[in-house]
Design a protein around this motif. Sequence first.
Motif, PDB file in Angstrom:
ATOM      1  N   LEU A 153       0.822  -1.209   0.000  1.00 50.67           N
ATOM      2  CA  LEU A 153       0.000   0.000   0.000  1.00 50.67           C
ATOM      3  C   LEU A 153       0.856   1.258   0.000  1.00 50.67           C
ATOM      4  O   LEU A 153       0.541   2.238  -0.685  1.00 50.67           O
ATOM      5  CB  LEU A 153      -0.917   0.017   1.223  1.00 50.67           C
ATOM      6  CG  LEU A 153      -1.991  -1.064   1.304  1.00 50.67           C
ATOM      7  CD1 LEU A 153      -2.734  -0.964   2.634  1.00 50.67           C
ATOM      8  CD2 LEU A 153      -2.973  -0.951   0.137  1.00 50.67           C
ATOM      9  N   ARG A 154       1.942   1.228   0.758  1.00 50.20           N
ATOM     10  CA  ARG A 154       2.824   2.378   0.850  1.00 50.20           C
ATOM     11  C   ARG A 154       3.836   2.409  -0.305  1.00 50.20           C
ATOM     12  O   ARG A 154       4.663   3.307  -0.377  1.00 50.20           O
ATOM     13  CB  ARG A 154       3.569   2.368   2.196  1.00 50.20           C
ATOM     14  CG  ARG A 154       2.658   2.439   3.424  1.00 50.20           C
ATOM     15  CD  ARG A 154       1.868   3.720   3.472  1.00 50.20           C
ATOM     16  NE  ARG A 154       2.750   4.885   3.502  1.00 50.20           N
ATOM     17  CZ  ARG A 154       2.381   6.103   3.118  1.00 50.20           C
ATOM     18  NH1 ARG A 154       1.167   6.324   2.651  1.00 50.20           N
ATOM     19  NH2 ARG A 154       3.237   7.095   3.185  1.00 50.20           N
ATOM     20  N   PHE A 204      13.949  -3.080   3.238  1.00 53.13           N
ATOM     21  CA  PHE A 204      13.242  -1.888   3.654  1.00 53.13           C
ATOM     22  C   PHE A 204      13.966  -1.175   4.791  1.00 53.13           C
ATOM     23  O   PHE A 204      14.609  -1.789   5.629  1.00 53.13           O
ATOM     24  CB  PHE A 204      11.818  -2.254   4.092  1.00 53.13           C
ATOM     25  CG  PHE A 204      10.987  -2.820   2.974  1.00 53.13           C
ATOM     26  CD1 PHE A 204      10.845  -2.138   1.784  1.00 53.13           C
ATOM     27  CD2 PHE A 204      10.356  -4.036   3.116  1.00 53.13           C
ATOM     28  CE1 PHE A 204      10.078  -2.649   0.750  1.00 53.13           C
ATOM     29  CE2 PHE A 204       9.584  -4.560   2.102  1.00 53.13           C
ATOM     30  CZ  PHE A 204       9.450  -3.860   0.912  1.00 53.13           C
ATOM     31  N   SER A 205      13.820   0.141   4.824  1.00 55.32           N
ATOM     32  CA  SER A 205      14.460   0.948   5.852  1.00 55.32           C
ATOM     33  C   SER A 205      13.703   0.840   7.163  1.00 55.32           C
ATOM     34  O   SER A 205      12.582   0.321   7.226  1.00 55.32           O
ATOM     35  CB  SER A 205      14.494   2.416   5.408  1.00 55.32           C
ATOM     36  OG  SER A 205      13.177   2.952   5.410  1.00 55.32           O
ATOM     37  N   GLU A 209       9.720   0.008   7.701  1.00 48.23           N
ATOM     38  CA  GLU A 209       9.236  -1.075   8.554  1.00 48.23           C
ATOM     39  C   GLU A 209       8.266  -0.543   9.604  1.00 48.23           C
ATOM     40  O   GLU A 209       7.245  -1.172   9.907  1.00 48.23           O
ATOM     41  CB  GLU A 209      10.413  -1.777   9.238  1.00 48.23           C
ATOM     42  CG  GLU A 209      11.275  -2.599   8.296  1.00 48.23           C
ATOM     43  CD  GLU A 209      10.517  -3.743   7.641  1.00 48.23           C
ATOM     44  OE1 GLU A 209       9.451  -4.144   8.143  1.00 48.23           O
ATOM     45  OE2 GLU A 209      10.992  -4.236   6.611  1.00 48.23           O
ATOM     46  N   ARG A 210       8.585   0.618  10.146  1.00 48.24           N
ATOM     47  CA  ARG A 210       7.689   1.229  11.127  1.00 48.24           C
ATOM     48  C   ARG A 210       6.333   1.529  10.493  1.00 48.24           C
ATOM     49  O   ARG A 210       5.288   1.263  11.093  1.00 48.24           O
ATOM     50  CB  ARG A 210       8.323   2.523  11.667  1.00 48.24           C
ATOM     51  CG  ARG A 210       7.434   3.316  12.608  1.00 48.24           C
ATOM     52  CD  ARG A 210       8.027   4.670  12.949  1.00 48.24           C
ATOM     53  NE  ARG A 210       7.065   5.494  13.660  1.00 48.24           N
ATOM     54  CZ  ARG A 210       6.102   6.194  13.061  1.00 48.24           C
ATOM     55  NH1 ARG A 210       5.979   6.166  11.738  1.00 48.24           N
ATOM     56  NH2 ARG A 210       5.261   6.921  13.776  1.00 48.24           N
ATOM     57  N   GLU A 211       6.354   2.097   9.290  1.00 46.30           N
ATOM     58  CA  GLU A 211       5.098   2.379   8.601  1.00 46.30           C
ATOM     59  C   GLU A 211       4.302   1.104   8.371  1.00 46.30           C
ATOM     60  O   GLU A 211       3.082   1.070   8.587  1.00 46.30           O
ATOM     61  CB  GLU A 211       5.373   3.052   7.248  1.00 46.30           C
ATOM     62  CG  GLU A 211       5.754   4.512   7.334  1.00 46.30           C
ATOM     63  CD  GLU A 211       5.805   5.180   5.972  1.00 46.30           C
ATOM     64  OE1 GLU A 211       6.121   6.377   5.937  1.00 46.30           O
ATOM     65  OE2 GLU A 211       5.525   4.516   4.954  1.00 46.30           O
ATOM     66  N   ALA A 212       4.981   0.054   7.928  1.00 43.84           N
ATOM     67  CA  ALA A 212       4.292  -1.203   7.640  1.00 43.84           C
ATOM     68  C   ALA A 212       3.693  -1.794   8.911  1.00 43.84           C
ATOM     69  O   ALA A 212       2.575  -2.326   8.887  1.00 43.84           O
ATOM     70  CB  ALA A 212       5.247  -2.193   6.981  1.00 43.84           C
ATOM     71  N   SER A 250      15.676 -11.110   8.493  1.00 47.63           N
ATOM     72  CA  SER A 250      16.769 -10.533   7.714  1.00 47.63           C
ATOM     73  C   SER A 250      16.264  -9.421   6.808  1.00 47.63           C
ATOM     74  O   SER A 250      16.996  -8.516   6.449  1.00 47.63           O
ATOM     75  CB  SER A 250      17.444 -11.623   6.862  1.00 47.63           C
ATOM     76  OG  SER A 250      16.593 -12.046   5.822  1.00 47.63           O
ATOM     77  N   THR A 251      15.003  -9.482   6.426  1.00 41.60           N
ATOM     78  CA  THR A 251      14.417  -8.444   5.583  1.00 41.60           C
ATOM     79  C   THR A 251      13.456  -7.556   6.360  1.00 41.60           C
ATOM     80  O   THR A 251      13.069  -6.505   5.900  1.00 41.60           O
ATOM     81  CB  THR A 251      13.659  -9.071   4.395  1.00 41.60           C
ATOM     82  OG1 THR A 251      12.733 -10.054   4.893  1.00 41.60           O
ATOM     83  CG2 THR A 251      14.615  -9.731   3.432  1.00 41.60           C
ATOM     84  N   HIS A 252      13.052  -8.007   7.541  1.00 45.89           N
ATOM     85  CA  HIS A 252      12.141  -7.249   8.390  1.00 45.89           C
ATOM     86  C   HIS A 252      12.732  -7.194   9.800  1.00 45.89           C
ATOM     87  O   HIS A 252      12.350  -7.971  10.660  1.00 45.89           O
ATOM     88  CB  HIS A 252      10.760  -7.913   8.454  1.00 45.89           C
ATOM     89  CG  HIS A 252      10.068  -7.991   7.140  1.00 45.89           C
ATOM     90  ND1 HIS A 252      10.492  -8.818   6.127  1.00 45.89           N
ATOM     91  CD2 HIS A 252       8.973  -7.360   6.659  1.00 45.89           C
ATOM     92  CE1 HIS A 252       9.686  -8.688   5.096  1.00 45.89           C
ATOM     93  NE2 HIS A 252       8.765  -7.814   5.393  1.00 45.89           N
ATOM     94  N   PRO A 253      13.710  -6.326  10.026  1.00 45.99           N
ATOM     95  CA  PRO A 253      14.404  -6.322  11.316  1.00 45.99           C
ATOM     96  C   PRO A 253      13.468  -6.084  12.490  1.00 45.99           C
ATOM     97  O   PRO A 253      12.549  -5.293  12.429  1.00 45.99           O
ATOM     98  CB  PRO A 253      15.407  -5.167  11.157  1.00 45.99           C
ATOM     99  CG  PRO A 253      14.833  -4.324  10.081  1.00 45.99           C
ATOM    100  CD  PRO A 253      14.155  -5.266   9.141  1.00 45.99           C
ATOM    101  N   GLY A 254      13.700  -6.833  13.570  1.00 49.34           N
ATOM    102  CA  GLY A 254      12.867  -6.692  14.750  1.00 49.34           C
ATOM    103  C   GLY A 254      13.533  -5.809  15.779  1.00 49.34           C
ATOM    104  O   GLY A 254      14.406  -5.011  15.474  1.00 49.34           O
TER     105      GLY A 254
END
Length: 294
Positions: A153-154, A204-205, A209-212, A250-254
């Motif tokens: 969406l973003r 992703f930055s 990630e925060r937005e998602a 690895s693609t969505h850092p926690g």
Amino acid sequence: MKKFKQLAVCVSLFAAIGGVGAQDKTVVQDGISVTPLSRSRVLIPEAQLNEAAAQQYTQMMGEAQQKGALVPASHPEVRRLRAIAQRIIPHAPRWNQNASQWKWQVNLIDSKDVNAFCMPGGRIGFFSGILTQLKLTDDEVAAVMGHEIAHALREHSREKMAKQGMTSMGARVGGALISGIFGVDPGITGAVANQAGQLLVLKFSRNEEREADLVGLDISSRAGYDPRAGITLWRKMAALSKRAPIELLSTHPGGETRIKDMEEHMNVLLPLYARAKGTTAAKLPPYRTNVSLR
């Protein structure tokens, strides 16, 4: 083909002079601060991006089916995923009006990978490992699905490709979407990767990630799924990653910062969920997951 080459040249030149990039200012929508969609998106036409994603998604599902890895539509877990998506999708156009025209699809691939994705145009894929290894509740599945849908969406991948000044599209776009952005099992997508050549690696930055996270919880909350499940989800991820690396991380850092962001927005998200359940936030019971996180 000529148009694709011209487009690639424009992207490269635009990136080289520093003209491609997201706007620095933020806006607040529904209580969530987001960066306005970047003007650089126009360098990657949405229709062409969605078409490439559709072709690669179809090819990926075809490969999975040939290997016996595509879970049939009659399977309870596929029905579960599609039922959750059916509730979430109507709320997606709040964040991107074009989503009302997307050709939404939801499929499940039998794989131990702890992963999921949503391609541009609304093509969703889950790997069975994320359901079984994390023992996800419906609310937690909705948090995962909302997060991945929110990236689409973003238009994070579209912006990222424009920023990096892609020099070709077609097969490379599809390959990058699958392998670079979504971390899909290369054992399933090997043929695609071979055809695509050298793939872009798009991660992703922190802000994306925060937005998602937050946009995803916004739409899942409106659909009647508890947003507190997002916090539990990432704690489950962290617990599992201590035992074995998770591709999704690895693609969505926690991280605790990510969880803190969610907690700070519960004053916005919980009323949405409560309203969907016909009650108030003050009357909501505590969220309970299905496994101990200690």
